[in-house]
Design a protein around this motif. Sequence first.
Motif, PDB file in Angstrom:
ATOM      1  N   THR A 260      -3.749 -10.750  -9.556  1.00  0.00           N
ATOM      2  CA  THR A 260      -2.917  -9.447  -8.716  1.00  0.00           C
ATOM      3  C   THR A 260      -4.063  -8.182  -9.093  1.00  0.00           C
ATOM      4  O   THR A 260      -4.715  -8.270 -10.158  1.00  0.00           O
ATOM      5  CB  THR A 260      -1.571  -8.930  -9.346  1.00  0.00           C
ATOM      6  OG1 THR A 260      -0.663  -9.715  -9.362  1.00  0.00           O
ATOM      7  CG2 THR A 260      -1.460  -7.392  -8.786  1.00  0.00           C
ATOM      8  N   ILE A 261      -4.322  -7.482  -8.192  1.00  0.00           N
ATOM      9  CA  ILE A 261      -5.353  -6.907  -7.968  1.00  0.00           C
ATOM     10  C   ILE A 261      -4.161  -5.485  -8.123  1.00  0.00           C
ATOM     11  O   ILE A 261      -4.251  -5.075  -6.386  1.00  0.00           O
ATOM     12  CB  ILE A 261      -7.180  -6.995  -7.450  1.00  0.00           C
ATOM     13  CG1 ILE A 261      -7.100  -8.104  -8.051  1.00  0.00           C
ATOM     14  CG2 ILE A 261      -7.807  -6.426  -7.269  1.00  0.00           C
ATOM     15  CD1 ILE A 261      -8.968  -8.114  -7.601  1.00  0.00           C
TER      16      ILE A 261
ATOM     17  N   ILE B 143       1.012  -1.173   0.356  1.00  0.00           N
ATOM     18  CA  ILE B 143       0.262  -0.020   0.219  1.00  0.00           C
ATOM     19  C   ILE B 143       0.574   1.867  -0.032  1.00  0.00           C
ATOM     20  O   ILE B 143       2.140   1.517   0.620  1.00  0.00           O
ATOM     21  CB  ILE B 143      -1.042   0.174   1.659  1.00  0.00           C
ATOM     22  CG1 ILE B 143      -0.400   0.078   2.261  1.00  0.00           C
ATOM     23  CG2 ILE B 143      -2.323  -1.257   1.167  1.00  0.00           C
ATOM     24  CD1 ILE B 143      -0.752   0.930   3.694  1.00  0.00           C
ATOM     25  N   ARG B 144       0.520   2.460  -0.841  1.00  0.00           N
ATOM     26  CA  ARG B 144       0.873   3.907  -0.352  1.00  0.00           C
ATOM     27  C   ARG B 144      -0.396   4.933  -0.157  1.00  0.00           C
ATOM     28  O   ARG B 144      -1.076   4.339   0.166  1.00  0.00           O
ATOM     29  CB  ARG B 144       1.901   3.959  -1.563  1.00  0.00           C
ATOM     30  CG  ARG B 144       2.882   3.497  -2.134  1.00  0.00           C
ATOM     31  CD  ARG B 144       3.105   3.717  -3.447  1.00  0.00           C
ATOM     32  NE  ARG B 144       3.814   2.577  -4.377  1.00  0.00           N
ATOM     33  CZ  ARG B 144       3.991   3.092  -5.334  1.00  0.00           C
ATOM     34  NH1 ARG B 144       2.831   3.352  -5.877  1.00  0.00           N
ATOM     35  NH2 ARG B 144       4.426   2.238  -5.940  1.00  0.00           N
ATOM     36  N   ASP B 145       0.554   5.614   0.754  1.00  0.00           N
ATOM     37  CA  ASP B 145      -0.376   6.577   1.391  1.00  0.00           C
ATOM     38  C   ASP B 145      -1.737   6.320   2.039  1.00  0.00           C
ATOM     39  O   ASP B 145      -2.815   6.609   2.197  1.00  0.00           O
ATOM     40  CB  ASP B 145      -1.120   7.384   0.052  1.00  0.00           C
ATOM     41  CG  ASP B 145       0.074   8.442  -0.725  1.00  0.00           C
ATOM     42  OD1 ASP B 145       0.561   8.561   0.146  1.00  0.00           O
ATOM     43  OD2 ASP B 145       0.035   8.302  -1.519  1.00  0.00           O
ATOM     44  N   GLY B 146      -1.653   5.478   3.136  1.00  0.00           N
ATOM     45  CA  GLY B 146      -2.676   4.400   3.530  1.00  0.00           C
ATOM     46  C   GLY B 146      -3.514   3.584   2.875  1.00  0.00           C
ATOM     47  O   GLY B 146      -4.973   3.444   3.093  1.00  0.00           O
ATOM     48  N   GLY B 147      -3.615   3.103   1.653  1.00  0.00           N
ATOM     49  CA  GLY B 147      -4.716   3.026   0.956  1.00  0.00           C
ATOM     50  C   GLY B 147      -4.887   3.328   0.115  1.00  0.00           C
ATOM     51  O   GLY B 147      -5.739   3.470  -0.997  1.00  0.00           O
ATOM     52  N   CYS B 148      -4.907   4.991   0.408  1.00  0.00           N
ATOM     53  CA  CYS B 148      -6.202   5.579  -0.619  1.00  0.00           C
ATOM     54  C   CYS B 148      -5.160   6.229  -1.974  1.00  0.00           C
ATOM     55  O   CYS B 148      -6.213   5.877  -2.898  1.00  0.00           O
ATOM     56  CB  CYS B 148      -5.567   7.474   0.332  1.00  0.00           C
ATOM     57  SG  CYS B 148      -5.995   6.807   1.803  1.00  0.00           S
ATOM     58  N   SER B 149      -4.120   6.001  -1.891  1.00  0.00           N
ATOM     59  CA  SER B 149      -4.055   6.298  -3.867  1.00  0.00           C
ATOM     60  C   SER B 149      -3.334   4.383  -4.515  1.00  0.00           C
ATOM     61  O   SER B 149      -3.690   4.907  -5.352  1.00  0.00           O
ATOM     62  CB  SER B 149      -2.955   6.852  -3.776  1.00  0.00           C
ATOM     63  OG  SER B 149      -1.125   6.423  -3.622  1.00  0.00           O
ATOM     64  N   PHE B 150      -2.725   3.882  -3.600  1.00  0.00           N
ATOM     65  CA  PHE B 150      -2.416   2.567  -4.187  1.00  0.00           C
ATOM     66  C   PHE B 150      -2.447   1.381  -2.993  1.00  0.00           C
ATOM     67  O   PHE B 150      -2.302   1.364  -1.660  1.00  0.00           O
ATOM     68  CB  PHE B 150      -0.806   2.933  -4.910  1.00  0.00           C
ATOM     69  CG  PHE B 150      -0.618   1.690  -5.481  1.00  0.00           C
ATOM     70  CD1 PHE B 150      -0.205   1.649  -6.289  1.00  0.00           C
ATOM     71  CD2 PHE B 150       0.612   0.425  -4.846  1.00  0.00           C
ATOM     72  CE1 PHE B 150       0.129   0.846  -7.006  1.00  0.00           C
ATOM     73  CE2 PHE B 150       0.869  -0.544  -5.060  1.00  0.00           C
ATOM     74  CZ  PHE B 150       1.245  -0.619  -6.687  1.00  0.00           C
ATOM     75  N   ILE B 151      -3.185  -0.088  -3.809  1.00  0.00           N
ATOM     76  CA  ILE B 151      -3.307  -1.039  -2.973  1.00  0.00           C
ATOM     77  C   ILE B 151      -2.974  -2.345  -4.056  1.00  0.00           C
ATOM     78  O   ILE B 151      -3.857  -1.755  -5.155  1.00  0.00           O
ATOM     79  CB  ILE B 151      -4.516  -1.182  -2.476  1.00  0.00           C
ATOM     80  CG1 ILE B 151      -5.380  -0.405  -1.265  1.00  0.00           C
ATOM     81  CG2 ILE B 151      -4.526  -2.424  -2.022  1.00  0.00           C
ATOM     82  CD1 ILE B 151      -6.307  -0.270  -1.213  1.00  0.00           C
ATOM     83  N   ARG B 152      -1.710  -3.705  -4.110  1.00  0.00           N
ATOM     84  CA  ARG B 152      -2.010  -3.661  -3.941  1.00  0.00           C
ATOM     85  C   ARG B 152      -1.356  -5.198  -3.490  1.00  0.00           C
ATOM     86  O   ARG B 152      -0.856  -5.709  -3.046  1.00  0.00           O
ATOM     87  CB  ARG B 152      -0.575  -4.575  -5.312  1.00  0.00           C
ATOM     88  CG  ARG B 152      -0.022  -5.196  -6.151  1.00  0.00           C
ATOM     89  CD  ARG B 152       0.847  -5.063  -7.595  1.00  0.00           C
ATOM     90  NE  ARG B 152       2.157  -4.366  -6.635  1.00  0.00           N
ATOM     91  CZ  ARG B 152       2.831  -3.752  -7.559  1.00  0.00           C
ATOM     92  NH1 ARG B 152       3.365  -3.129  -8.607  1.00  0.00           N
ATOM     93  NH2 ARG B 152       3.934  -3.226  -6.750  1.00  0.00           N
ATOM     94  N   VAL B 153      -2.900  -5.917  -4.516  1.00  0.00           N
ATOM     95  CA  VAL B 153      -2.828  -7.658  -4.259  1.00  0.00           C
ATOM     96  C   VAL B 153      -2.296  -8.609  -4.252  1.00  0.00           C
ATOM     97  O   VAL B 153      -2.955  -8.452  -5.329  1.00  0.00           O
ATOM     98  CB  VAL B 153      -4.206  -7.840  -3.396  1.00  0.00           C
ATOM     99  CG1 VAL B 153      -4.065  -9.204  -2.308  1.00  0.00           C
ATOM    100  CG2 VAL B 153      -4.377  -6.939  -1.466  1.00  0.00           C
ATOM    101  N   THR B 154      -0.884  -8.860  -4.802  1.00  0.00           N
ATOM    102  CA  THR B 154      -0.642  -9.955  -5.326  1.00  0.00           C
ATOM    103  C   THR B 154      -1.201 -11.565  -4.531  1.00  0.00           C
ATOM    104  O   THR B 154      -0.693 -11.740  -3.716  1.00  0.00           O
ATOM    105  CB  THR B 154       0.858 -10.323  -6.037  1.00  0.00           C
ATOM    106  OG1 THR B 154       0.763  -9.291  -6.304  1.00  0.00           O
ATOM    107  CG2 THR B 154       1.537 -11.587  -6.810  1.00  0.00           C
ATOM    108  N   ASP B 155      -1.112 -12.753  -5.411  1.00  0.00           N
ATOM    109  CA  ASP B 155      -2.011 -13.873  -4.211  1.00  0.00           C
ATOM    110  C   ASP B 155      -1.021 -15.210  -5.697  1.00  0.00           C
ATOM    111  O   ASP B 155      -1.799 -14.679  -7.074  1.00  0.00           O
ATOM    112  CB  ASP B 155      -3.325 -14.668  -4.077  1.00  0.00           C
ATOM    113  CG  ASP B 155      -4.151 -14.411  -5.565  1.00  0.00           C
ATOM    114  OD1 ASP B 155      -3.902 -15.538  -6.309  1.00  0.00           O
ATOM    115  OD2 ASP B 155      -4.912 -13.914  -5.350  1.00  0.00           O
ATOM    116  N   ASN B 156      -0.728 -16.526  -5.137  1.00  0.00           N
ATOM    117  CA  ASN B 156      -0.069 -17.198  -5.925  1.00  0.00           C
ATOM    118  C   ASN B 156      -1.623 -18.814  -6.384  1.00  0.00           C
ATOM    119  O   ASN B 156      -1.652 -19.977  -6.192  1.00  0.00           O
ATOM    120  CB  ASN B 156       0.899 -17.633  -6.045  1.00  0.00           C
ATOM    121  CG  ASN B 156       0.730 -18.887  -4.267  1.00  0.00           C
ATOM    122  OD1 ASN B 156      -0.321 -18.523  -3.176  1.00  0.00           O
ATOM    123  ND2 ASN B 156       2.039 -19.147  -4.061  1.00  0.00           N
ATOM    124  N   GLY B 157      -2.701 -17.898  -6.197  1.00  0.00           N
ATOM    125  CA  GLY B 157      -4.248 -19.015  -5.833  1.00  0.00           C
ATOM    126  C   GLY B 157      -4.611 -19.382  -7.472  1.00  0.00           C
ATOM    127  O   GLY B 157      -3.386 -19.128  -8.705  1.00  0.00           O
ATOM    128  N   GLY B 158      -5.248 -19.799  -7.643  1.00  0.00           N
ATOM    129  CA  GLY B 158      -6.022 -20.744  -8.840  1.00  0.00           C
ATOM    130  C   GLY B 158      -6.618 -19.276  -9.669  1.00  0.00           C
ATOM    131  O   GLY B 158      -6.949 -20.335 -10.946  1.00  0.00           O
TER     132      GLY B 158
END
Length: 289
Positions: A144-145, A47-62
């Motif tokens: 990745t979102i 995250i950046r700026d407390g998540g206000c400007s940027f959130i990235r979540v990456t997983d190795n799921g299905g």
Amino acid sequence: MAEIKLLDSSTIDKIAAGEVVERPSSVVKELVENAMDAGAKAVTVEIRDGGCSFIRVTDNGGGIEKEQVRKAFFRHATSKIRSVEDLYRVRSLGFRGEALSSIAAVSMVELITKTKEELTGVHYRLEGEKERDFSEVGAPEGTTIIVRELFFNTPVRKKFLKSPATEGSYISDLMEHMALSRPDVAFQFMMNGQVRFHTSGNGDLKEIVYRIYGREIVKELIPFSVKEEGIEVEGFLGSPSVVRSNRNFEFFFVNGRYIKSPLLSKGLEAGYKAYLMQHKFHFALLHIN
Ligand code: ADP
Ligand code: MG
């Protein structure tokens, strides 16, 4: 009498989104839960700026199949239940099919996903629900979102956010609870370009406590476990020397979900009564299954 009118769909979507997405930490919670529901063994959150400007979540799921990607962002679109009956046996963290659509309604979203079966993945980009890109890309298996500029199109909501530092601290707490809830999943949490913590996913709960709260706490932990009448409680209690002036060190997880419970707190504090100083609270980390 005032005339009764039907709201247009964009207004409906924004109102509905507000129910699910209250602040950046709600976005992170939904995305990480989706990652776990997808069977991920590793999840990275940045995250950046407390998540206000940027959130990235990456997983190795299905991952999500190409032809399902657009559908995942529809309201009430879910792969997790089919009917009301399923609610009684649902094991996933999500099932309402509201998170992705809500997030997309109030931010700029980018998704990269690939399943094991497909040779290539998809890059999908939305701006406040408007599709901007849908293309094939090379990608590792998983999802990745990226969520940018949360509430850019709902300024009133944005105004109610606290400072980036405070919003970031909510996400930090959330990530700690997520990591403690699933010792079998490797988490990495980054804030403003710095790694805040990472866990190995080797299933060792104590190691997670060590990585997040440090050696001083870990050496005061006493393993605890009981099994009775179909309920299993397992975890660690802090020795009476570890105290806090608030309940932030009381962690309860029921079937893998972090919860706050006045009832459980009361039970815990009753157990510690002989050692308890007034307005001091002990460390407890209990998984109730
Ligand atoms: P829900 O989790 O309640 O089903 P969401 O809006 O959070 O609803 O997600 C919609 C659907 O998108 C999910 O049911 C799932 O099929 C798919 N999905 C979302 N995130 C992921 C992910 N990280 N990996 C794989 N599939 C995902
Ligand atoms: Mg979900």
